[in-house]
Design a protein around this motif. Structure first.
Motif, mmCIF file in Angstrom:
data_model
loop_
_atom_site.group_PDB
_atom_site.id
_atom_site.type_symbol
_atom_site.label_atom_id
_atom_site.label_comp_id
_atom_site.label_asym_id
_atom_site.label_seq_id
_atom_site.Cartn_x
_atom_site.Cartn_y
_atom_site.Cartn_z
ATOM 1 N N ALA A 128 41.336 -150.545 16.309
ATOM 2 C CA ALA A 128 40.946 -151.781 15.427
ATOM 3 C C ALA A 128 40.725 -152.908 16.267
ATOM 4 C CB ALA A 128 42.436 -152.107 14.627
ATOM 5 N N GLN A 129 41.347 -153.189 17.514
ATOM 6 C CA GLN A 129 41.150 -154.456 18.461
ATOM 7 C C GLN A 129 39.614 -154.096 18.870
ATOM 8 O OE1 GLN A 129 44.267 -155.352 21.056
ATOM 9 N NE2 GLN A 129 42.841 -156.613 22.288
ATOM 10 N N ALA A 130 39.371 -153.019 19.472
ATOM 11 C CA ALA A 130 38.088 -152.927 19.975
ATOM 12 C C ALA A 130 36.845 -152.891 19.043
ATOM 13 C CB ALA A 130 38.009 -151.299 20.582
ATOM 14 N N ARG A 131 36.912 -152.741 17.879
ATOM 15 C CA ARG A 131 35.894 -152.866 16.909
ATOM 16 C C ARG A 131 35.805 -154.134 16.543
ATOM 17 N NH1 ARG A 131 36.443 -147.657 12.875
ATOM 18 N NH2 ARG A 131 35.593 -146.336 14.184
ATOM 19 N N ARG A 132 36.633 -155.319 16.942
ATOM 20 C CA ARG A 132 36.264 -156.741 16.839
ATOM 21 C C ARG A 132 35.163 -157.162 17.665
ATOM 22 N NH1 ARG A 132 42.472 -158.214 16.701
ATOM 23 N NH2 ARG A 132 43.203 -157.226 15.063
ATOM 24 N N LYS A 133 35.358 -156.530 18.863
ATOM 25 C CA LYS A 133 34.238 -156.628 20.039
ATOM 26 C C LYS A 133 32.991 -155.918 20.008
ATOM 27 C CE LYS A 133 37.745 -158.234 23.546
ATOM 28 N NZ LYS A 133 38.248 -157.985 24.759
ATOM 29 N N LYS A 134 33.213 -154.664 19.339
ATOM 30 C CA LYS A 134 32.111 -153.767 19.376
ATOM 31 C C LYS A 134 32.317 -152.937 18.138
ATOM 32 C CE LYS A 134 29.637 -150.169 22.095
ATOM 33 N NZ LYS A 134 29.867 -149.017 23.242
ATOM 34 N N ALA A 135 31.262 -153.212 17.082
ATOM 35 C CA ALA A 135 31.602 -152.698 15.713
ATOM 36 C C ALA A 135 31.564 -151.259 15.844
ATOM 37 C CB ALA A 135 30.486 -153.140 14.957
ATOM 38 N N ASP A 136 30.764 -150.567 16.620
ATOM 39 C CA ASP A 136 30.563 -149.176 16.679
ATOM 40 C C ASP A 136 31.349 -148.252 17.576
ATOM 41 O OD1 ASP A 136 29.231 -150.014 18.613
ATOM 42 O OD2 ASP A 136 27.369 -148.858 18.613
ATOM 43 N N ALA A 137 32.784 -149.067 18.140
ATOM 44 C CA ALA A 137 33.144 -148.268 18.716
ATOM 45 C C ALA A 137 34.156 -147.116 18.363
ATOM 46 C CB ALA A 137 34.217 -149.337 19.751
ATOM 47 N N GLU A 138 34.236 -146.134 19.013
ATOM 48 C CA GLU A 138 35.051 -144.976 18.796
ATOM 49 C C GLU A 138 36.221 -144.740 19.837
ATOM 50 O OE1 GLU A 138 34.743 -143.420 15.912
ATOM 51 O OE2 GLU A 138 32.867 -144.406 15.280
ATOM 52 N N VAL A 139 36.911 -143.623 19.285
ATOM 53 C CA VAL A 139 38.097 -143.370 20.268
ATOM 54 C C VAL A 139 37.421 -142.586 21.427
ATOM 55 C CG1 VAL A 139 40.258 -141.761 20.690
ATOM 56 C CG2 VAL A 139 39.803 -143.234 18.628
#
Length: 528
Positions: free
Chosen positions: A88-99
């Motif tokens: 969730a925190q990663a998607r604030r910086k990069k919308a298409d981030a995946e595990v």
């Protein structure tokens, strides 16, 4: 696309190219070492707990430094907050981030201070040294079994350190031909006997006493060996003193011995000079063991050979005046011949062989006279026809006995009856003696052991299968007689005696499993 912060350093490319060329290692390995050094300096500045990675552009020399954060499922799965970030925190910086993805935060290039520069230098030097060692190991491992030339770099307690140009090698003092006077800066030629990867780096071990060193020298001097027309089948050496080499020609038109000797001995003399005057006997190899042994004993002449293939032993009879030549000084000639052929060689003079044959003839004749109650004429006939013991007479085909000159079917039948009666009575005596000594019936019925052998075992305190199972093959053969049992049979008998050990283990394991399965439920509950 990630934003990067970099610093162009074209001099890094020049340094990498120079180091790769001077150290003969891959350019990419030098860049990897530089990147690890920069990463180490970056972690010293920003914190060792962070995952900081450096990348050098291979074309421009630009340095890019960045912090990496691995994307994980949720806050609960974060194991290290400095290197991991929830999805969730990663998607604030990069919308298409995946595990499993990484967030890359560019960092400004560091200005190397004195300490950081020194640390980076140490890392680069160490990594380059490791890469150089790996290159040396791979190069010389592939050259195992070759002859190399080098210079004596130093001598330490008789061990010689040899400079091969791109590596150093060790020539131990026990691998040097006796009385070889090597000193610093001398040129040296040696055989690569072993290459090992050790904690201090790859170790290259050389030898000048190895049998294959001489074989390789001949291959360099004799073109027919290099081309495969002549084969070196076996080599035996007493370094610095004498050697024997067996050769075979695959072309009937070429004499292998003459080709190795060369015109006026030029080829063999070149090898002799390299081996400090070591005398070399060049021998024609033969697939027939007797012929090969006769050739190997050259220059001695051989009158007769007797092979015992089961014992891998060969008896050689030589004229009396040839005995010292066949044996050689301190047994050198026969020892090298034995090593070359792979046979144990016994040398007798014609007089000794004749005397021994007469003793055997008389002792066997006497044994037949006593066992079969016959006169000396019949006993002598049996020995002359090749019968060595009463068992031979007892169990031979009656027609073979009847075929002896002077015998008929009645004589043959009578001799066999007497021989069988003698064997049965002797076996009965051995069984009685075996029981007196306390040798178990299990051991008696094992197989492969005669009554006489069981008595011999009992007299040495071997009374049970366990006692026999504890013996080694050479101990068993020593007790029952080395001539009566070969090593393969001894090992088979001992393994048969040990068989019940494994049966007991399986029975014990099965019994434990059944007991566990049959345990009352109440007991199990109480135990729980």
């Amino acid at each position: 696309m990630e934003r990067t912060v970099g610093m162009s350093r074209p001099e890094l490319i020049q340094v990498a190219d120079t180091v790769a060329r001077d150290k003969s290692i891959d350019r990419e390995e030098v860049f990897d070492a530089m990147e690890q050094a920069i990463q180490k300096a970056g972690r010293s500045k920003y914190g060792h707990e962070h995952d900081i990675r450096a990348r050098i552009d291979r074309k421009t020399g630009e340095i890019r430094l960045a912090r990496y954060l691995e994307v994980v499922e949720s806050p609960e799965t974060v194991e290290n907050e400095f290197t991991q970030v929830p999805l969730a925190q990663a998607r604030r910086k990069k919308a298409d981030a995946e595990v499993g993805d990484f967030l890359i935060d560019p960092l400004p290039p560091i200005d190397f201070g004195r300490i950081a520069a020194q640390t980076a230098k140490q890392v680069i030097v160490q990594k380059v040294r490791d890469a150089e060692r790996e290159r040396q190991y791979n190069e010389y491992r592939d050259r195992l079994g070759e002859i190399v030339n080098g210079l004596v770099k130093r001598v330490e307690f008789g061990n010689i350190i040899v400079d091969l140009g791109r590596a150093e090698a060790l020539l131990r003092r026990d691998e040097v031909i006796p009385r070889e006077p090597f000193k610093v800066a001398d040129r040296i030629r040696a055989y690569i006997a072993d290459v090992r990867q050790e904690p201090r780096g790859p170790q290259i071990f050389l030898s000048r006493t190895h049998e294959q060193f001489m074989a390789k020298l001949f291959a360099q001097e004799v073109p027919e060996i290099y081309d495969g027309i002549i084969e070196i089948k076996a080599v035996a050496r007493d370094p610095g003193s004498r050697a024997k080499i067996a050769v075979l020609s695959n072309d009937h038109a070429i004499d292998p011995v003459g080709a190795c000797v060369g015109m006026r001995g030029s080829r063999v003399q070149a090898v002799v000079a390299e081996l400090q005057g070591e005398k070399i006997d060049i021998i024609q190899w033969s697939s027939d063991p007797a012929t090969f042994v006769v050739n190997a004993l050259a220059p001695a002449e051989v009158a007769k050979v007797v092979l015992d293939e089961e014992a891998n032993r060969i008896e050689v009879v030589v004229p009396d005046e040839q005995l010292s030549l066949a044996i050689g000084r301190r047994g050198q000639n026969v020892r090298l011949a034995s090593k070359l052929t792979g046979w144990d060689i016994d040398i007798l003079t014609e007089a000794e062989e004749s005397e021994r044959r007469q003793e055997e003839f008389h002792s066997r004749s006497k044994a037949f006279i006593e066992a079969l109650d016959v006169d000396d004429v019949i006993a002598h006939l049996l020995v002359t026809e090749g019968f060595t013991g009463v068992e031979d007479v007892a169990f031979v085909d009656p027609l073979e006995l009847a075929g002896i000159e002077g015998f008929d079917e009645d004589v043959a039948r009578e001799l066999q009856d007497r021989a069988r009666l003698f064997v049965e009575e002797r076996e009965a005596r051995n069984q009685d003696r075996r029981r007196e000594l306390g040798v178990s019936d299990d051991l008696a019925t094992l197989g492969g052991l005669s009554g006489a052998m069981l008595v011999a075992l009992g007299e040495k305190g071997v009374h049970s299968l366990d006692d026999l199972g504890d013996l080694a093959a050479d101990e068993l053969r020593e007790i029952v007689g080395a001539d009566a049992m070969d090593e393969e049979t001894a090992n088979a008998v001992i393994m048969a005696a040990r068989a019940h050990w494994f049966d007991d283990e399986e029975t014990g394991a099965a019994g434990a499993g059944e007991a566990e399965a049959d345990a009352p439920e109440g007991d199990a509950n109480e135990e729980a």
